[in-house]
Motif scaffolding. Structure first.
Motif, short mmCIF file in Angstrom:
data_model
loop_
_atom_site.label_atom_id
_atom_site.label_comp_id
_atom_site.label_asym_id
_atom_site.label_seq_id
_atom_site.Cartn_x
_atom_site.Cartn_y
_atom_site.Cartn_z
N GLU A 48 0.83 -1.21 0.00
CA GLU A 48 0.00 0.00 0.00
C GLU A 48 0.87 1.26 0.00
O GLU A 48 0.58 2.23 -0.70
CB GLU A 48 -0.94 0.03 1.21
N LEU A 49 1.94 1.22 0.79
CA LEU A 49 2.83 2.37 0.86
C LEU A 49 3.53 2.61 -0.47
O LEU A 49 3.69 3.75 -0.91
CB LEU A 49 3.87 2.18 1.98
N ALA A 50 3.92 1.53 -1.14
CA ALA A 50 4.56 1.65 -2.45
C ALA A 50 3.61 2.26 -3.48
O ALA A 50 4.04 2.93 -4.42
CB ALA A 50 5.05 0.29 -2.93
N ASP A 51 2.30 2.04 -3.28
CA ASP A 51 1.30 2.61 -4.18
C ASP A 51 0.95 4.05 -3.82
O ASP A 51 0.08 4.65 -4.45
CB ASP A 51 0.02 1.76 -4.15
N GLY A 52 1.59 4.58 -2.77
CA GLY A 52 1.37 5.97 -2.39
C GLY A 52 0.35 6.19 -1.30
O GLY A 52 0.03 7.33 -0.98
N SER A 53 -0.19 5.12 -0.73
CA SER A 53 -1.15 5.28 0.36
C SER A 53 -0.43 5.69 1.64
O SER A 53 0.71 5.29 1.87
CB SER A 53 -1.90 3.96 0.60
N PRO A 54 -1.10 6.45 2.50
CA PRO A 54 -0.49 6.80 3.79
C PRO A 54 -0.50 5.60 4.72
O PRO A 54 -1.28 4.67 4.53
CB PRO A 54 -1.39 7.92 4.32
#
Length: 77
Positions: A48-54
């Motif tokens: 999720e973080l790699a996809d830009g999610s916080p």
């Protein structure tokens, strides 16, 4: 997936405290956790973080607080 068993305890306690606060109309804006917990959350949410999610846990933004002990957490209003 490699997860730390103690992370469940942190989540259980933080979730219970969040629910208690929400029941009285308070909604914390930040969950501060120790460095080991923070690193575990980063590992668990890497996609999720790699996809830009916080980094959100239990619907609350998470920040690292190196001054907290391993299983401690702090909720900020």
């Amino acid at each position: 997936m490699n997860t730390d068993g103690w992370i469940c305890s942190v989540l259980d306690h933080a979730g219970a405290q969040l629910l208690a606060l929400e029941n009285v109309g308070l909604h914390p804006t930040e969950l501060r956790v120790s460095s080991p917990v923070y690193r575990s959350f980063l590992r668990l949410r890497h996609r999720e973080l790699a996809d830009g999610s916080p980094l959100l846990v239990l619907g609350t933004p998470v920040t690292e607080d190196p001054q907290l002990t391993a299983d401690a957490f702090l909720l900020r209003p």
